[in-house]
Design an enzyme around this catalytic site. Structure first.
Site, PDB file in Angstrom:
ATOM      1  N   ILE A 120       0.919  -1.150   0.000  1.00 57.68           N
ATOM      2  CA  ILE A 120       0.000   0.000   0.000  1.00 57.68           C
ATOM      3  C   ILE A 120       0.955   1.195   0.000  1.00 57.68           C
ATOM      4  O   ILE A 120       1.905   1.243   0.784  1.00 57.68           O
ATOM      5  CB  ILE A 120      -0.949  -0.011   1.224  1.00 57.68           C
ATOM      6  CG1 ILE A 120      -1.840   1.244   1.281  1.00 57.68           C
ATOM      7  CG2 ILE A 120      -0.212  -0.167   2.541  1.00 57.68           C
ATOM      8  CD1 ILE A 120      -2.927   1.190   2.388  1.00 57.68           C
ATOM      9  N   SER A 121       0.767   2.135  -0.915  1.00 55.47           N
ATOM     10  CA  SER A 121       1.736   3.225  -1.074  1.00 55.47           C
ATOM     11  C   SER A 121       1.774   4.114   0.164  1.00 55.47           C
ATOM     12  O   SER A 121       0.822   4.176   0.954  1.00 55.47           O
ATOM     13  CB  SER A 121       1.364   4.072  -2.300  1.00 55.47           C
ATOM     14  OG  SER A 121       1.311   3.249  -3.447  1.00 55.47           O
TER      15      SER A 121
END
Ligand code: SAM
Length: 212
Positions: free
Chosen positions: A58-59
């Site tokens: 997940i960025s």
């Protein structure tokens, strides 16, 4: 839950230059801890990328916020995301009022994202396929955001952009990329802004990298 942590994250994002009000409201509302594996929950509001399994991430919240601010989605605009991952970026776009289309190539991540969209009551069109060639059936899109690093700008994505639409995409090698913010002035003309440097997992597909 975790409201204090979320507010601290918002303060940090503001300090780093995130100003878009509807974006900040979406980050304030969305519980990032619901989008990460249980073991990662204590880190959910740190400004870092986190593993979500299958070698994917997940960025980092700042990256999500910067890309979204660059895309600048408006209510009811059709936005295509390539790389659903945890579903968090799609959730941000949805809470900002966009009509969201999202594509993920990993079947497990796709299925978990469907579950969280369902749980939160989000009406998001999702598909499990190679997003490097876009989603022609629903084109043109007012915006396209690619959340994986590509070796070049996929032609199909440029084609599927509406006039005045924006494509936000990291382009570079497998480890480091420059963020390209491309605006479609006409069928043939594009203007590009570039922001260094970002580090995304690779976009694997027909117009991306080959699988190793
Ligand atoms: N936007 C995601 C989020 O909010 O959690 C983060 C995405 S993660 C950095 C990149 C994702 O792109 C991975 O889940 C990966 O499987 C996916 N991906 C890579 N190549 C793809 C392709 N050609 N089509 C669709 N998804 C792809």
């Amino acid at each position: 839950m975790y409201e204090t942590e979320r507010n601290e994250l918002i303060d940090l994002l503001k300090k780093k230059g995130i100003q878009n009000k509807s974006l900040l409201a979406a980050i304030t509302k969305i519980e990032r801890h619901q989008f990460v594996p249980e073991i990662m929950i204590p880190n959910a509001y740190k400004d870092v990328a986190l593993p979500i399994g299958y070698d994917q991430t997940i960025s980092q919240p700042y990256t999500v916020a910067f890309m979204t601010q660059s895309l600048n989605p408006k209510p009811n605009q059709k936005i295509l995301e390539i790389g659903t991952g945890s579903g968090y970026q799609a959730a941000i776009l949805y809470e900002m009022g966009a009509k969201v289309f999202t594509i993920e190539r990993n079947n497990n991540l796709y299925n978990s994202a469907l579950k969280i969209f369902d749980k939160l009551g989000y009406n998001i069109a999702a598909r499990c396929s190679d997003g490097s060639i876009g989603w022609e059936e629903f084109s043109p899109f007012d915006g396209i955001i690619v959340t994986a690093g590509s070796p070049s700008v996929p032609k199909n994505l440029l084609k599927q952009l509406a006039i005045n639409g924006k494509l936000v995409i990291p382009v570079g090698d497998r480890s480091t990329q420059i963020l390209k913010i491309i605006t479609k002035a006409s069928e043939e003309e594009f203007t590009t802004d570039e922001v260094p440097y970002f580090a995304f997992v690779p976009l694997i597909g027909r117009e991306g990298w080959k699988e190793k």
